[in-house]
Every structure is written in structure tokens, then in C-alpha cells.
Design a protein around this motif. Structure first.
Motif, PDB file in Angstrom:
ATOM      1  N   PHE A 185      -8.473  -3.290  -2.109  1.00 40.00           N
ATOM      2  CA  PHE A 185      -7.354  -2.700  -2.841  1.00 40.00           C
ATOM      3  C   PHE A 185      -6.048  -3.474  -2.649  1.00 40.00           C
ATOM      4  O   PHE A 185      -5.178  -3.440  -3.512  1.00 40.00           O
ATOM      5  CB  PHE A 185      -7.181  -1.246  -2.402  1.00 40.00           C
ATOM      6  CG  PHE A 185      -6.214  -0.473  -3.231  1.00 40.00           C
ATOM      7  CD1 PHE A 185      -6.529  -0.109  -4.526  1.00 40.00           C
ATOM      8  CD2 PHE A 185      -4.979  -0.113  -2.726  1.00 40.00           C
ATOM      9  CE1 PHE A 185      -5.635   0.604  -5.301  1.00 40.00           C
ATOM     10  CE2 PHE A 185      -4.073   0.600  -3.486  1.00 40.00           C
ATOM     11  CZ  PHE A 185      -4.406   0.952  -4.779  1.00 40.00           C
ATOM     12  N   LEU A 212       6.462  -1.548   5.561  1.00 37.54           N
ATOM     13  CA  LEU A 212       5.127  -2.134   5.695  1.00 37.54           C
ATOM     14  C   LEU A 212       5.031  -3.438   4.918  1.00 37.54           C
ATOM     15  O   LEU A 212       4.417  -4.410   5.372  1.00 37.54           O
ATOM     16  CB  LEU A 212       4.055  -1.146   5.205  1.00 37.54           C
ATOM     17  CG  LEU A 212       2.626  -1.683   5.290  1.00 37.54           C
ATOM     18  CD1 LEU A 212       2.177  -1.846   6.733  1.00 37.54           C
ATOM     19  CD2 LEU A 212       1.651  -0.785   4.547  1.00 37.54           C
ATOM     20  N   LEU A 265       0.812  -1.216   0.000  1.00 42.80           N
ATOM     21  CA  LEU A 265       0.000   0.000   0.000  1.00 42.80           C
ATOM     22  C   LEU A 265       0.845   1.265   0.000  1.00 42.80           C
ATOM     23  O   LEU A 265       0.344   2.347  -0.243  1.00 42.80           O
ATOM     24  CB  LEU A 265      -0.934   0.011   1.214  1.00 42.80           C
ATOM     25  CG  LEU A 265      -2.024  -1.036   1.067  1.00 42.80           C
ATOM     26  CD1 LEU A 265      -1.871  -2.106   2.096  1.00 42.80           C
ATOM     27  CD2 LEU A 265      -3.380  -0.403   1.112  1.00 42.80           C
ATOM     28  N   LEU A 308       3.992  -7.051   6.256  1.00 41.56           N
ATOM     29  CA  LEU A 308       2.889  -7.838   5.692  1.00 41.56           C
ATOM     30  C   LEU A 308       3.381  -9.228   5.269  1.00 41.56           C
ATOM     31  O   LEU A 308       2.663 -10.214   5.430  1.00 41.56           O
ATOM     32  CB  LEU A 308       2.252  -7.106   4.507  1.00 41.56           C
ATOM     33  CG  LEU A 308       1.417  -5.874   4.882  1.00 41.56           C
ATOM     34  CD1 LEU A 308       0.980  -5.105   3.642  1.00 41.56           C
ATOM     35  CD2 LEU A 308       0.194  -6.259   5.701  1.00 41.56           C
ATOM     36  N   GLN A 330       2.272   1.591  -4.513  1.00 41.59           N
ATOM     37  CA  GLN A 330       1.068   0.845  -4.871  1.00 41.59           C
ATOM     38  C   GLN A 330       1.169   0.002  -6.127  1.00 41.59           C
ATOM     39  O   GLN A 330       0.269  -0.768  -6.403  1.00 41.59           O
ATOM     40  CB  GLN A 330      -0.095   1.823  -4.994  1.00 41.59           C
ATOM     41  CG  GLN A 330      -0.345   2.507  -3.667  1.00 41.59           C
ATOM     42  CD  GLN A 330      -1.527   3.413  -3.702  1.00 41.59           C
ATOM     43  OE1 GLN A 330      -1.973   3.804  -4.767  1.00 41.59           O
ATOM     44  NE2 GLN A 330      -2.053   3.758  -2.550  1.00 41.59           N
ATOM     45  N   GLU A 386       3.463 -11.218   8.336  1.00 39.35           N
ATOM     46  CA  GLU A 386       2.093 -11.602   8.698  1.00 39.35           C
ATOM     47  C   GLU A 386       1.657 -12.838   7.893  1.00 39.35           C
ATOM     48  O   GLU A 386       1.139 -13.792   8.452  1.00 39.35           O
ATOM     49  CB  GLU A 386       1.173 -10.452   8.327  1.00 39.35           C
ATOM     50  CG  GLU A 386       0.419  -9.622   9.328  1.00 39.35           C
ATOM     51  CD  GLU A 386       0.568  -9.808  10.817  1.00 39.35           C
ATOM     52  OE1 GLU A 386      -0.229 -10.578  11.356  1.00 39.35           O
ATOM     53  OE2 GLU A 386       1.386  -9.151  11.454  1.00 39.35           O
ATOM     54  N   THR A 399      -8.049  -8.041   3.725  1.00 40.57           N
ATOM     55  CA  THR A 399      -9.063  -7.158   3.159  1.00 40.57           C
ATOM     56  C   THR A 399      -9.930  -6.539   4.249  1.00 40.57           C
ATOM     57  O   THR A 399     -10.443  -5.446   4.074  1.00 40.57           O
ATOM     58  CB  THR A 399      -9.968  -7.884   2.141  1.00 40.57           C
ATOM     59  OG1 THR A 399     -10.419  -9.089   2.736  1.00 40.57           O
ATOM     60  CG2 THR A 399      -9.236  -8.189   0.872  1.00 40.57           C
ATOM     61  N   ALA A 400     -10.069  -7.216   5.394  1.00 40.70           N
ATOM     62  CA  ALA A 400     -10.842  -6.628   6.492  1.00 40.70           C
ATOM     63  C   ALA A 400     -10.159  -5.368   7.004  1.00 40.70           C
ATOM     64  O   ALA A 400     -10.805  -4.484   7.561  1.00 40.70           O
ATOM     65  CB  ALA A 400     -10.994  -7.638   7.628  1.00 40.70           C
ATOM     66  N   ARG A 401      -8.848  -5.273   6.826  1.00 37.35           N
ATOM     67  CA  ARG A 401      -8.101  -4.124   7.345  1.00 37.35           C
ATOM     68  C   ARG A 401      -7.764  -3.100   6.281  1.00 37.35           C
ATOM     69  O   ARG A 401      -7.741  -1.901   6.545  1.00 37.35           O
ATOM     70  CB  ARG A 401      -6.819  -4.625   8.013  1.00 37.35           C
ATOM     71  CG  ARG A 401      -7.095  -5.177   9.385  1.00 37.35           C
ATOM     72  CD  ARG A 401      -6.112  -6.222   9.835  1.00 37.35           C
ATOM     73  NE  ARG A 401      -6.545  -6.804  11.092  1.00 37.35           N
ATOM     74  CZ  ARG A 401      -7.462  -7.748  11.200  1.00 37.35           C
ATOM     75  NH1 ARG A 401      -8.047  -8.226  10.111  1.00 37.35           N
ATOM     76  NH2 ARG A 401      -7.826  -8.201  12.376  1.00 37.35           N
ATOM     77  N   TYR A 402      -7.475  -3.568   5.074  1.00 36.09           N
ATOM     78  CA  TYR A 402      -7.008  -2.653   4.034  1.00 36.09           C
ATOM     79  C   TYR A 402      -7.968  -2.533   2.848  1.00 36.09           C
ATOM     80  O   TYR A 402      -7.712  -1.758   1.938  1.00 36.09           O
ATOM     81  CB  TYR A 402      -5.624  -3.090   3.544  1.00 36.09           C
ATOM     82  CG  TYR A 402      -4.544  -2.894   4.585  1.00 36.09           C
ATOM     83  CD1 TYR A 402      -4.062  -1.619   4.864  1.00 36.09           C
ATOM     84  CD2 TYR A 402      -4.035  -3.963   5.304  1.00 36.09           C
ATOM     85  CE1 TYR A 402      -3.085  -1.423   5.817  1.00 36.09           C
ATOM     86  CE2 TYR A 402      -3.051  -3.771   6.268  1.00 36.09           C
ATOM     87  CZ  TYR A 402      -2.583  -2.499   6.517  1.00 36.09           C
ATOM     88  OH  TYR A 402      -1.625  -2.299   7.466  1.00 36.09           O
ATOM     89  N   GLY A 403      -9.039  -3.309   2.863  1.00 40.75           N
ATOM     90  CA  GLY A 403      -9.981  -3.249   1.748  1.00 40.75           C
ATOM     91  C   GLY A 403      -9.513  -4.092   0.570  1.00 40.75           C
ATOM     92  O   GLY A 403      -8.406  -4.622   0.569  1.00 40.75           O
TER      93      GLY A 403
END
Lengths: 178, 146
Positions: B92, B60, B46, B64, B49, B67, B86-90
Motif C-alpha cells: 500500500f 510520519l 499512510l 519516512l 493516504q 529514512e 513494503t516489508a513494514r507497511y505492505g
């Protein structure tokens, strides 16, 4: 001969897409966490490492801000004066999340520039930041008194953004409560 | 001169970054390592991009990757890991976003454009149907093969 209609029409549609695209900032990714319960966390405090700061401390019944910052972040330096100002004006309790930073540098920063935070949590390895969907400091979350995220601003805060985006939302939250 | 140097220089540079990105040892389970390598190509960084987290040097992106790695090791499925992100960043963060009302244009546009192109093609062809063929025209490809 309707190629004389279709071709210009297609052109205008395309132009419309480009025009809208011009005024959008593609680096802003809307957060899916708005109006969702904030992710739980429990982290050591920056100034008192033996104590922790957690989500429960942020759900006090009053709206609060959680500001994600770091000493390596230029935008954080830009907005810091405003945060100090907001804290002095007593507008809202501000909590800090120090993201992937050096503790000593962070403490020095607060001593030198003023400490607007009620308390700052240390997220040394960035796990809590990922849980909160943080991707670039500074980010500022507005939480209602129940620990639900109501708004998020990405990038440095300015007085203008404060007045336009935060003030009305905070007022609405306070009104809804009383 | 520059052109002669460009390729070796680029190759050396790309080797350098490839090594720097993932300093950690591969996962013990080869199948999990393969899943890990596939997944980090599907997830967008992100900060920068246009890079998957597999290629990005941003802090970051490395968080990730950690993670994803830990979740694979802990036995999470691919779907669980993607829905965590996606629950955290959508949507995208995904290079292949799901088919939803917001993305249907994105997914259907290629087919739609093909249909429009086909329709134009058909119109041109049918408007020329019945017209006399130009006998003097020679196909250059056929001509060359003789």
C-alpha cells in the motif's frame, strides 16, 4: 437481445463493489509483519532512562502486548483506562512504546492517569516505530513468548475488541505453549 | 473579484508549503538528490493516504523522508529502499504496486475495459454494415472548413 442482460449484470457487479467498499475502513492498512519476528530494538526507558528496554525483554516465554502511545494522541487517552484495567486484572504484561513524544509530558500522563506498563521505551525520533510499521497511534501488538508478532490492532482498544480479538488469541498462545 | 484573487492566493500558499516540507539542504550528490526527489513521489503517506510523502506535512511522512534520504546516502539501491518499506507497511505504501494475484485486476482493468469497449464498438459498426448511407448528412467539421 442480450444487452438487456449485460447492462444490468455490469450494474450489479459494480453495485457489489460499492457495497463491499461501504463496509471497509480504507484507513486500516493490514500489516505484513503479522506472524513475523518482531523487529529488534533497544531504547531507553521512560521512567528509568539509564536502563534500556529491548525486544529480548518482550520475549519472556509469555504472550505480551506492546502498546504504541503518545500524549498527543487522542485515541491513546480513550483507551488508557482500559489498559490500566487490563494491567490491574493481571490479564497480560503490557509494554509501552512512547512514540515521538515529550518525555516530561509522558511521565506526567502516567502519574496522572495511572501506569499500566511494565515498562515504557522512548522512541523519540520514531525510527523503531517505522521498523514496526507503525503509522498511527494507538497501535497494539500482541507478541507470543518468542518475540513473534501474532496480531496488531490499529486504533483505540475497547473492552469489546479485547474480548473478541485478543482474548481468544492469547488463550490459543497459552494453550499451544503448555 | 474572488476569481481574480484565487490564483495569486493559491500560488502564494503552494510556495509556502513547498518550502516548509523539506527544510533540509539538498544532498551533496546531485544524482542522489534527484533519486531522492523521485522516490518520495512514489511513496504514499499512510496518515494522509492520498498524498505522497513528498507533499505531506505529517510527522510520519517526514520520518519516512528521512529514512529514504539516509538510505540513499548510505548507498542503498531504490529496490532495497522500497522493499524495506513494503516489508513494514505492505504494498500500500507504493503508488505503483507490484503485479501480483491481488493486484492483477487493478492492473488489467484498463485493458479489459478497452477490450469490452472495442467489442461493443465493433458490434454497433457491424450491425449497421450494409445499411444505406444517409446522403443528406453533412460533417460539421468539413462544412466549417469550407
Amino acid at each position: 437481445m442480450w444487452r438487456f442482460v449485460l447492462v444490468p449484470a455490469a450494474f450489479i457487479v459494480l453495485l457489489g463493489f460499492f457495497l463491499v467498499g461501504l463496509f471497509r475502513d480504507p484507513t486500516l492498512v493490514p500489516s505484513p509483519l503479522i506472524n513475523q519476528p518482531a523487529p529488534a530494538f533497544e531504547l531507553p526507558q521512560l521512567l528509568e532512562p539509564e536502563r534500556t528496554l529491548g525486544l529480548a525483554d518482550l520475549a519472556t516465554g509469555e504472550p505480551v502486548l506492546l502498546n504504541v502511545w503518545a500524549t498527543w494522541c487522542v485515541g491513546c487517552r480513550q483507551e488508557h483506562g482500559l489498559l490500566v484495567d487490563l494491567a490491574r486484572r493481571g490479564e497480560i504484561p503490557i509494554y509501552g512504546l512512547n512514540w515521538k513524544d515529550d518525555n516530561e509530558a509522558a511521565i506526567h500522563w502516567l502519574q496522572r492517569l495511572g501506569d499500566p506498563y511494565v515498562s515504557t521505551a522512548v522512541d523519540a525520533d520514531g525510527r523503531v516505530a517505522i521498523d514496526w510499521g507503525v503509522y498511527g497511534a494507538p497501535e497494539t501488538f500482541l507478541l507470543d513468548g518468542q518475540g513473534i508478532i501474532r496480531y496488531k490492532h490499529i486504533g483505540p482498544l475497547t473492552e469489546d475488541i479485547w474480548q473478541r480479538e485478543f482474548r481468544p488469541r492469547i488463550a490459543a498462545l497459552q494453550q499451544g505453549r503448555s | 473579484m474572488i476569481r481574480w484573487l484565487a490564483l495569486p492566493v493559491l500560488l502564494v500558499l503552494s510556495v509556502g508549503t513547498a518550502g516548509a516540507i523539506d527544510a533540509r539542504a539538498p544532498l551533496a550528490d546531485a544524482q542522489k538528490q534527484e533519486r531522492y526527489e523521485r522516490m518520495i513521489r512514489e511513496i504514499r503517506c499512510l496518515v494522509c493516504q492520498n498524498e505522497p510523502i513528498a507533499d505531506s506535512n505529517a510527522p510520519l511522512a517526514s520520518d519516512l523522508r528521512r529514512e529514504v534520504r539516509e538510505r540513499i546516502e548510505a548507498g542503498h539501491t531504490d529496490a532495497e529502499i522500497l522493499s524495506f518499506l513494503t516489508a513494514r507497511y505492505g504494498d500500500f505504501v507504493l503508488y505503483r504496486p507490484p503485479f501480483t494475484p491481488r493486484t492483477w485486476l487493478l492492473w488489467l482493468a484498463p485493458g479489459l475495459l478497452l477490450l469490452i469497449g472495442g467489442w461493443v464498438f465493433w458490434r454497433v459498426i457491424s450491425s449497421r454494415a450494409g445499411k444505406p448511407i444517409d446522403r443528406d448528412w453533412v460533417d460539421p467539421a468539413e462544412d466549417a472548413s469550407k
